[in-house]
Motif scaffolding. Structure first.
Motif, PDB file in Angstrom:
ATOM      1  N   PHE A  97       0.819  -1.213   0.000  1.00 52.20           N
ATOM      2  CA  PHE A  97       0.000   0.000   0.000  1.00 52.20           C
ATOM      3  C   PHE A  97       0.851   1.260   0.000  1.00 52.20           C
ATOM      4  O   PHE A  97       2.018   1.257   0.392  1.00 52.20           O
ATOM      5  CB  PHE A  97      -0.929   0.017   1.216  1.00 52.20           C
ATOM      6  N   ASP A 103       0.400   4.046   1.837  1.00 50.90           N
ATOM      7  CA  ASP A 103       0.691   4.634   3.133  1.00 50.90           C
ATOM      8  C   ASP A 103       0.924   3.517   4.143  1.00 50.90           C
ATOM      9  O   ASP A 103      -0.029   2.947   4.658  1.00 50.90           O
ATOM     10  CB  ASP A 103      -0.485   5.522   3.555  1.00 50.90           C
ATOM     11  N   SER A 122      -1.022   3.373   7.531  1.00 48.91           N
ATOM     12  CA  SER A 122      -2.409   2.956   7.660  1.00 48.91           C
ATOM     13  C   SER A 122      -2.603   1.508   7.229  1.00 48.91           C
ATOM     14  O   SER A 122      -3.671   0.943   7.429  1.00 48.91           O
ATOM     15  CB  SER A 122      -3.325   3.875   6.849  1.00 48.91           C
ATOM     16  N   ALA A 123      -1.574   0.896   6.657  1.00 51.75           N
ATOM     17  CA  ALA A 123      -1.733  -0.479   6.179  1.00 51.75           C
ATOM     18  C   ALA A 123      -1.486  -1.498   7.277  1.00 51.75           C
ATOM     19  O   ALA A 123      -1.773  -2.675   7.098  1.00 51.75           O
ATOM     20  CB  ALA A 123      -0.792  -0.733   5.007  1.00 51.75           C
ATOM     21  N   LEU A 124      -0.932  -1.047   8.407  1.00 49.85           N
ATOM     22  CA  LEU A 124      -0.725  -1.974   9.517  1.00 49.85           C
ATOM     23  C   LEU A 124      -1.708  -1.632  10.630  1.00 49.85           C
ATOM     24  O   LEU A 124      -1.933  -0.459  10.930  1.00 49.85           O
ATOM     25  CB  LEU A 124       0.717  -1.869  10.028  1.00 49.85           C
ATOM     26  N   ASN A 125      -2.278  -2.663  11.217  1.00 48.70           N
ATOM     27  CA  ASN A 125      -3.259  -2.473  12.274  1.00 48.70           C
ATOM     28  C   ASN A 125      -2.572  -1.891  13.516  1.00 48.70           C
ATOM     29  O   ASN A 125      -1.633  -2.486  14.035  1.00 48.70           O
ATOM     30  CB  ASN A 125      -3.889  -3.832  12.600  1.00 48.70           C
ATOM     31  N   PRO A 126      -3.039  -0.722  13.981  1.00 58.21           N
ATOM     32  CA  PRO A 126      -2.296  -0.041  15.038  1.00 58.21           C
ATOM     33  C   PRO A 126      -2.303  -0.765  16.382  1.00 58.21           C
ATOM     34  O   PRO A 126      -1.444  -0.505  17.212  1.00 58.21           O
ATOM     35  CB  PRO A 126      -3.004   1.311  15.155  1.00 58.21           C
ATOM     36  N   VAL A 127      -3.268  -1.650  16.617  1.00 59.87           N
ATOM     37  CA  VAL A 127      -3.380  -2.233  17.960  1.00 59.87           C
ATOM     38  C   VAL A 127      -2.878  -3.671  18.037  1.00 59.87           C
ATOM     39  O   VAL A 127      -3.078  -4.329  19.045  1.00 59.87           O
ATOM     40  CB  VAL A 127      -4.819  -2.136  18.511  1.00 59.87           C
ATOM     41  N   PHE A 146       5.076  -2.645  17.933  1.00 62.45           N
ATOM     42  CA  PHE A 146       3.811  -2.198  17.368  1.00 62.45           C
ATOM     43  C   PHE A 146       4.111  -1.182  16.270  1.00 62.45           C
ATOM     44  O   PHE A 146       5.170  -0.534  16.315  1.00 62.45           O
ATOM     45  CB  PHE A 146       2.948  -1.565  18.455  1.00 62.45           C
ATOM     46  N   TYR A 148       3.358   1.803  15.661  1.00 59.03           N
ATOM     47  CA  TYR A 148       3.728   3.185  15.989  1.00 59.03           C
ATOM     48  C   TYR A 148       5.186   3.310  16.412  1.00 59.03           C
ATOM     49  O   TYR A 148       5.747   4.399  16.444  1.00 59.03           O
ATOM     50  CB  TYR A 148       2.807   3.739  17.083  1.00 59.03           C
ATOM     51  N   SER A 195       9.527   3.573  12.088  1.00 55.45           N
ATOM     52  CA  SER A 195       9.482   4.716  11.180  1.00 55.45           C
ATOM     53  C   SER A 195       8.724   4.325   9.915  1.00 55.45           C
ATOM     54  O   SER A 195       8.458   3.144   9.676  1.00 55.45           O
ATOM     55  CB  SER A 195      10.899   5.134  10.820  1.00 55.45           C
ATOM     56  N   CYS A 200       5.603  -4.254   5.481  1.00 51.29           N
ATOM     57  CA  CYS A 200       4.532  -4.576   4.535  1.00 51.29           C
ATOM     58  C   CYS A 200       5.090  -5.371   3.357  1.00 51.29           C
ATOM     59  O   CYS A 200       4.457  -6.323   2.880  1.00 51.29           O
ATOM     60  CB  CYS A 200       3.866  -3.306   4.010  1.00 51.29           C
TER      61      CYS A 200
END
Lengths: 329, 340, 302, 328
Positions: free
Chosen positions: A101, A103, A106-111, A158, A160, A163, A171
């Motif tokens: 993707f 970005d 946004s392509a990885l689940n933040p939680v 995680f 966040y 970088s 990804c």
């Protein structure tokens, strides 16, 4: 590359997709057709909102629920992705084609940790009885492959904590690890810094070579396309206007849009920038009939308004959808 | 580590909020027209006794001094004497609080799971009949105040189809359960009286349901809309395009990010349950703190009112702290040290 | 499938009037996308009509007040008395409708004070984000939010004389913090928008920034919240009057009607059931309308 | 050379974090700007290029250093500068979505600077709004519309018109086209070049796009983690980039023609990541990614060296040639 011509991995035929946006229908993709041969690197260039990402999502059949497939088919190794049963579709996604993707944040689940996401993806791509330890090793190996320092630590991170460049590497690792044959790269470097984009592009280049992958590279940057692909399709407002070997198209663009677009790109050689393309991208809820570029085209004639131009081969392997293909240059 | 620093920080802020709150409510209670000493002792008390009382309670001193005496007492656990029960407010709390807690726990915690379930169902059947049914009923349920539910339940289940006790209270007169935890159902089970536990449970059913309905449906709606919103996110498209089965995505990768916003507003929901408990306890003759407070408010029992407001403040802050901790556990982003 | 022929060469700049008409049409489409919003609009319209003109529309206007007719006391619903009569012999339907005016007034007064006050507090704190002013104002706001709103309202109402005005005062006192929170959130996110920064850089005065630049951006959130809150204020008002701290007898209020009906519960069920359903309907109406407005205002931003 | 209108000396801007760390966004930058020229400021994320812009317009006060604008030091004034200075320095922001208030018409947005900086009557000001719009190549009917009816490029042109309203002499363009498509970017850039000639504006043009810089700037300054690496006239710079970072940056630019390929002097493969400005490495900020690093690079910050007339570089590689003893 030319001798592999017969072996097609993906073929898109006359794809037309609309979106239902609060009751008004946006006719985005209109009759998109192209093919990707095994081992080929195909570029898809166009400006924002022209339908590049929609095309990629259609290939994996992951279009949003408000998308409407008007007509067309997408054959992955000969099977139409729109008529595949769930099992076939899952199989195609797991081992056939994968997407990178634009970005990575946004392509990885933040939680969820990288490990949780990576393992879930691998679990279904490998036989059900594969021990988790083996999957874990595959994931770590894939992270090493994308030049991630300390993959074990990355696995427990995680998103966040990473970088932008590292997220994109993750990804890429997730896409490559399961041994997919076709990579759909949606502007993989656009949201990153120039020097990081260069690293990512070289990384994809190396992985594609090593694993003998086929690629569709979507970009709005002509430079990225020229440096990476061997074949290119130029997209304008949901239609393909020109296609051919990258070298041919870049050295001898024939569609008025391609010509104008190339003139607008600022060059390192610094001969100034063209005036830009007059007008705007059409309103997709009421797109122009005929050629979608005609309202902005300096060469437009009556026929351009009346009827959609069909692709014409002007040089071997180089085609243009324009009535004036042989007059414009 | 970060969880502990967060808790410490929040507690620091909470103390400031509580002190401020105590000042607001204290000065509010002192502006009641009329003489607080006279109000406490009643119109028939002789003037010298009133005067003595006034002296003892420092009512003749300036307001800040009165506040000082009151708050130092509060910090020692002495909330003053209630003019209604004639006992120390702290003792009243010890007697009435467990009943309310039992009610709030039943009304607050099990429904969360129903809320999540309904939210997930609504999202999965988006714009099909289960979703319509859930949404339609949620509109009606959210629009109805808890006390109206209480009245309607009483009428329907207590009188018309008398399947639940209509007299109210925590348990029928025939049972006697020794207090251990203060939670009736649990105490009855500890005392090995299953019949009493069942009876207490039946008594709990209507009031806790009346309190639970509104926030359950509110949370279900929130969960549903976050599920639908997140379903369009890139990370869901990404994991779908990796070939992970739909049900795994829904159950795991979509559910977790979608419940976090629901969980983070639950602190406010608990506050509103306490608020609604005021009237619901009155309707069901529930011997809890809310009914006690209601009487205190109506009879202008100053110490009791101040104590109750402060108590609710403390409960609210502790609940929110708990919710914050749960959110930090669920959402790794919250563990991030803040940078520019 | 085939798009209709449009002259795509026409200039994209539309005239103001067509643009406004287009916007209006689009807003209505968005609003009515969910059919229940229209139900909300209908319920609220009927409520407003009855609140303003109820006196002239009800069958027994004189029953809204201290009217006694023991001969007709406690009658069940019939064609003469749709919702039955109470133990004073008054028509329950007329009294319910008669209570609407005060219910409406309560909502309007509370929100028209609480919203601007909360807005000013929230904007001031949000605009000075990270400073002492921010901390101080938001801590005070937190204090009010730390107690269940109903408890605070009841406590305040009990201190004062129990009547309608004071109950409005009490509800207002506990309602503004929500608007402070809301405008604080919007303002502190707008704080980093370039157009706010530009206005500061170019030397615009504070009132300009607050009322011309920030307020219009808070408006849709505040309006939506106000519509939804009409419902909640009505619930709180009913609760306060149920507790006996609102509008005093003999004037009707939905809460106190339920409270007095509870005592006669299984037998004279209509005394409680009809006022209860009425509250449910009114609040439902405002909630549905609020949802419609919120999706309508959201559409404008696209 | 033309008159010097802006001189930045030793500019520093630090941001303290709640956890006690310090973000050194700008850490000792010297620049000057001449009337009528375009100075390109190039850097990747974390380079501090936007922070410099914000200090110049007064959004931040400098932590240290001087900014002499037409004879006055405005480094520490923040927003407490004269109305004339505010009007004289204008800015166009990067994000076309956030530079105009979505709830106000274009006319209302452009009226704000007019009301503050001119004594025009309401009617005259409305006329002036339309004149400004035409100046930037937009039809005057745009005035009545809201930003949402405009495309990204048109919004940026409105921002330019708004900036022109105060009749500035110096304009900061903070990545004005990075959110736009190339066909739209071309229009905006050409308009900016025309306006510069017409109004004799000085531009500080901030961007991360070297190809774009090649076509708009007279001189180029390259920033890395809050410090300058290289400063030269555009022609000199692209002919002979000196700093290892600059070479890496130039090598990384994807190019659309083979002629451009020849512009890349030596292919320096990009390696490493940009460190966070919270943890700027000691010595030369670039040494973690530099292939030519020497012991001194880890210890000492390089200082400015003039290698060719007007071509400056901040790198120990060039210092040592001149004074071999400085490496200890």
């Amino acid at each position: 590359m030319d001798n592999a011509q017969t072996d097609t991995i993906l073929e898109i035929k006359d794809l037309s997709v609309s979106f239902d946006v609060y009751g008004s229908i946006s006719h985005v993709l209109d009759g998109v057709s192209f093919r990707v041969n095994r081992g080929q690197r195909v570029g898809l260039v166009g400006e924002s909102g022209c339908g590049k990402t929609t095309t990629l999502k259609a290939i994996l059949n992951v279009l949003p629920p408000n998308a409407i497939l008007n007509k067309g088919e997408i054959l992955f190794e000969g099977h139409n992705v729109f008529t595949m049963v769930d099992r076939q579709l899952a199989e195609m996604r797991r081992t056939g084609a994968g997407m990178i993707f634009q970005d990575p944040s946004s392509a990885l689940n933040p939680v969820f940790s990288i490990k949780q996401q990576f393992m879930a993806a691998l679990k279904y791509a490998f036989p059900p009885n594969t021990p988790p330890k083996e999957l874990y090793e595959i994931a770590v190996k894939a992270l090493e492959d994308v030049m991630m320092p300390d993959p074990e630590r990355i696995m427990n991170s995680f998103p966040y904590q990473l970088s932008g460049g590292m997220r994109q590497r993750v990804c890429i690792a997730m896409t490559i690890a399961a041994g997919r044959k076709l990579v759909l790269a949606d502007e993989p470097g656009t949201s990153l810094d120039v020097t990081i984009q260069d690293q990512i592009m070289r990384l994809i280049d190396r992985l594609v070579q090593e694993n003998d992958l086929s690629v569709i590279m979507v970009a709005h940057s002509l430079g990225v396309i020229r440096e990476f692909t061997s074949y290119v399709n130029i997209m304008y407002a949901g239609t393909l206007v020109e296609g051919g070997k990258t070298r041919d198209v870049f050295e001898n663009p024939r569609h008025p849009y391609t010509i104008a677009l190339m003139a607008c790109v600022p060059k390192l050689t610094g001969e100034g920038i063209a005036e830009g393309i007059p007008g705007r991208v059409p309103d997709y809820t009421a797109p122009p009939t005929g050629c979608r570029y005609f309202p902005r085209c300096p060469y437009a004639q009556e026929i351009c308004r009346a009827k959609k131009p069909q692709p014409v081969e002007i040089d071997p392997g180089h085609w243009v959808s324009c009535y004036l293909a042989n007059e414009v240059s | 580590m970060t969880i502990i620093t967060t808790i410490v920080k929040r507690l620091g802020g909470a103390i400031v909020v509580l002190l401020g709150l105590s000042m607001i409510i204290f000065s509010l209670m002192r502006i009641i027209p009329g003489d607080p000493a006279r109000l406490a002792l009643g119109p028939t008390a002789p003037e010298e006794i009133v005067e003595q009382y006034r002296e003892r309670m420092h009512y003749n001193k300036p307001l800040p001094t009165q506040y000082y005496y009151w708050i130092t007492g509060v910090l020692k656990g002495d909330l003053g004497v209630s003019t209604v029960t004639r006992r120390n407010v702290t003792r009243d709390f010890a007697e009435f609080l467990p009943a309310t807690l039992e009610l709030v726990i039943w009304a607050g915690i099990p429904p969360i799971f129903f809320a999540l379930l309904l939210g997930v169902l609504g999202a999965m059947y988006n714009n099909r009949w289960p979703d319509y049914l859930i949404r339609f009923s949620s509109y009606i349920i959210v629009a109805t105040p808890a006390f109206v539910w209480a009245v309607l339940f009483m009428l329907i289940f207590g009188y018309w189809l008398p399947i639940l006790p209509s007299i109210g209270g925590r348990i029928s007169m025939k049972f006697s359960v020794p207090s251990v935890t203060g939670l009736m159902v649990l105490d009855a089970l500890i005392d090995a009286q299953p019949a009493a536990a069942w009876d207490a449970f039946l008594h709990l059913l209507m009031p806790s349901l009346a309190l639970a309905l509104g926030h359950t449906m509110q949370e279900a709606r929130l969960t549903r809309s976050h599920m639908l919103e997140n379903a369009g996110k890139d990370y869901i498209t990404m994991i779908t395009s990796q070939g992970v089965p739909r049900r795994i995505i829904n159950r795991r990768f979509l559910l977790k990010p979608s419940v976090i916003p629901t969980v983070s507003i639950m602190g406010l929901d608990i506050a509103s349950i306490f608020g609604n408990a005021f009237l619901v306890e009155t309707i069901f003759n529930w011997p809890g703190i809310s009914r006690y407070a209601m009487n205190a408010i109506l009879s202008k029992d100053i110490n009791a009112v101040c104590g109750v407001v402060l108590l609710f403040g403390v409960i609210f802050i502790l609940t929110n702290l708990l919710v914050d901790v749960v959110v930090i556990i669920l959402d790794p982003r919250m563990r991030q040290t803040r940078t520019a | 499938m085939k798009a209709k022929t449009v002259d795509a060469t026409t200039t994209p700049i539309e005239t103001t009037s067509t643009r406004q008409a287009e916007l209006l049409k689009r807003s209505w489409l968005k609003f009515s996308e969910s059919k229940v919003s229209i139900i909300g609009l209908v319920i609220v319209s009927v409520f407003l009509l009855l609140a303003l003109g109820g006196k002239y529309l009800v069958p027994y206007p004189e029953h809204i007040g201290s009217y006694v007719d023991f001969a007709n006391a406690g009658l069940p619903p019939s064609s003469k008395h749709f919702f039955g009569t109470d133990l004073m012999g008054r028509d329950v339907f007329s009294r319910i409708v008669g209570s609407f005016r005060n219910t409406l007034m309560m909502g309007v007064v509370v929100l028209s004070i609480a919203a601007p006050v909360g807005f000013m507090v929230g904007v001031t704190a949000g605009y000075n984000k990270g400073t002492f002013i921010d901390t101080a104002l938001m801590r005070v706001t937190d204090m009010f939010l730390a107690v269940p709103p109903l408890v605070l309202a009841l406590a305040i109402a009990s201190v004062l004389e129990p009547n309608l005005t004071n109950s409005m005062l009490a509800v207002t006192a506990m309602w503004w913090p929500w608007y402070a929170r809301l405008s604080y959130g919007v303002t502190s996110s707008l704080r980093s928008e370039n157009y706010i920064i530009y206005a500061e850089l170019v030397g615009a005065k504070l009132p300009h920034i607050i009322f011309k630049e920030i307020l219009p951006n808070c408006l849709s959130a505040v309006l939506t919240k106000m519509t939804l809150d009409m419902g909640y204020v009505i619930i709180i008002a009913a609760t306060i009057s149920y507790a006996g701290l609102g509008e005093q007898a003999p004037r009707p209020a939905l809460g106190s009607m339920i409270a007095s009906g509870v005592k006669y519960m299984p037998a004279q069920w209509w005394l409680t059931v009809f006022p209860s359903i009425t509250i449910m309907l009114i609040v439902l109406g405002f909630n549905l309308l609020g949802d419609g407005i919120s999706s309508m205002l959201g559409a404008e931003e696209i | 050379m033309a008159e010097k209108i802006l001189e930045i000396k030793g500019l520093k801007k630090y941001f303290p974090l709640p956890n006690g760390q310090v973000v050194k966004a700008v850490d000792g930058v010297d620049l000057e700007l001449y009337a009528g020229e375009t100075l390109g400021l190039v850097g990747e994320s974390g380079s501090g290029k936007s922070t410099i812009a914000y200090v110049l317009v007064g959004m931040y006060e400098a932590t240290d250093g001087d900014i002499i604008f037409k004879g006055d030091n405005i480094a520490k004034t923040g927003l407490h500068r004269t109305l004339k200075q505010r009007g004289d320095i204008q800015i166009v922001f990067q994000d076309p979505g956030s530079s105009l208030n979505p709830r106000r018409t274009i006319e209302q947005s452009i009226m704000v600077p007019l009301e503050i900086h001119t004594s025009l009557s309401k009617q005259e000001a409305k006329k002036q709004v339309r004149k400004l719009l035409e100046e930037v190549g937009l039809p005057s009917e745009v005035a009545e519309g809201y930003p949402r009816t405009l495309g990204g490029g048109e919004r940026q042109l409105v921002s330019v018109a708004r900036a022109l309203a105060t009749n500035p002499s110096f304009m900061i363009l903070d990545e004005p086209t990075s959110a736009l498509d190339v066909s739209v970017q071309a229009k905006v850039i050409n308009k900016l070049i025309d306006l510069q000639k017409e109004f004799r504006l000085s531009y500080l043009f901030i961007t991360h796009d070297l190809s774009l810089m090649r076509n708009v700037a007279d001189r180029v300054a390259i920033l890395y983690l809050g410090r300058l690496c290289e400063l030269a006239s555009t022609a000199d710079f692209f002919q002979k980039p000196l700093h290892p970072y600059t070479q890496m940056l130039l090598s990384s630019v994807p190019v659309a023609t083979t002629e451009e390929e020849k512009m890349k002097p030596v292919k320096v493969l990009s390696t490493g990541e940009i460190p966070s400005p919270v943890n700027v490495p000691p010595g030369c900020a670039f040494h973690l990614r530099c292939r030519h690093k020497k012991p001194i690079c880890l210890r000492e910050q390089p200082t400015r060296r003039e290698i060719f007339p007007g071509h400056y570089v901040w790198c120990h590689l060039f210092e040592q040639k001149e004074s071999p003893g400085s490496g200890k």
